[in-house]
Design an enzyme around this catalytic site. Structure first.
Site, PDB file in Angstrom:
ATOM      1  CG  HIS A 116      30.713  -2.448  -8.100  1.00  0.00           C
ATOM      2  ND1 HIS A 116      31.364  -1.662  -7.174  1.00  0.00           N
ATOM      3  CD2 HIS A 116      31.096  -1.986  -9.315  1.00  0.00           C
ATOM      4  CE1 HIS A 116      32.102  -0.763  -7.801  1.00  0.00           C
ATOM      5  NE2 HIS A 116      31.953  -0.937  -9.099  1.00  0.00           N
ATOM      6  N   GLY A 133      11.365  -0.080   2.026  1.00  0.00           N
ATOM      7  CA  GLY A 133      12.110  -0.920   1.099  1.00  0.00           C
ATOM      8  C   GLY A 133      12.782  -2.097   1.782  1.00  0.00           C
ATOM      9  CB  CYS A 138       7.404  -1.943   0.972  1.00  0.00           C
ATOM     10  SG  CYS A 138       8.982  -2.163   1.798  1.00  0.00           S
ATOM     11  CG  HIS A 155      -0.232  -0.252   2.508  1.00  0.00           C
ATOM     12  ND1 HIS A 155       0.128  -1.523   2.915  1.00  0.00           N
ATOM     13  CD2 HIS A 155       0.204   0.591   3.460  1.00  0.00           C
ATOM     14  CE1 HIS A 155       0.750  -1.449   4.078  1.00  0.00           C
ATOM     15  NE2 HIS A 155       0.815  -0.168   4.433  1.00  0.00           N
ATOM     16  N   GLY A 206      11.609  -4.449   4.223  1.00  0.00           N
ATOM     17  CA  GLY A 206      10.869  -5.709   4.277  1.00  0.00           C
ATOM     18  C   GLY A 206      10.773  -6.370   2.921  1.00  0.00           C
TER      19      GLY A 206
END
Length: 143
Positions: A98, A68, A65, A9, A70
């Site tokens: 890399h 970021g 999310c 969400h 989770g």
């Protein structure tokens, strides 16, 4: 090129804009994310993206999310997934150059929509350098 995308969400607005960008670039998009702002559980939308990348059914994945974190943790449970949580274009470039990142995790609550779109373009335009980095990337997966 085929991209799988998923969001909870917190990332709905960003996902919709990113899907628009990808389609304008003639990139095929598999959308596993919610189109609602109602609270949902990010793993339900991230696992399908990671499975697509893991099975070579998508060239890359993009997950979104709030932080970021989770989403990235969930994606990185899959073999052959190298998900990078990024917060600016330099980190995106390094993750591709890399680390041969194949999923980009975006923290919607900490970057602007314009930054997110720039980061997606950087992710798609930047290649893996190989060389000394290839040996290191080969050591990432659990045996």
């Amino acid at each position: 090129m085929k991209i799988s995308i998923g969001n909870d969400h917190a990332g709905t607005e960003y996902k919709l804009a990113i899907v628009g960008l990808l389609k304008s670039m003639h990139i095929e998009v598999k959308n596993y994310g919610t189109d609602s702002n109602d609270s949902v559980d990010y793993p339900d939308f991230v696992h399908p993206v990671a499975k697509d990348v893991e099975a070579n059914e998508a060239d890359f994945g993009i997950i979104i999310c709030g932080s970021g974190n989770g989403a990235s943790m969930t994606a990185n449970k899959h073999q052959r997934v190298r998900c990078a949580l990024c917060w600016n274009k330099e980190i995106v470039s390094l993750a591709r150059q890399h680390n041969d990142a194949n999923i980009l995790s975006l923290p919607a609550r900490y970057i602007s929509l314009a930054q997110a779109l720039d980061m997606v373009q950087t992710f798609l335009e930047t290649g893996f350098e190989g060389g000394r980095h290839e040996r290191r990337v080969e050591k990432i997966a659990c045996q």
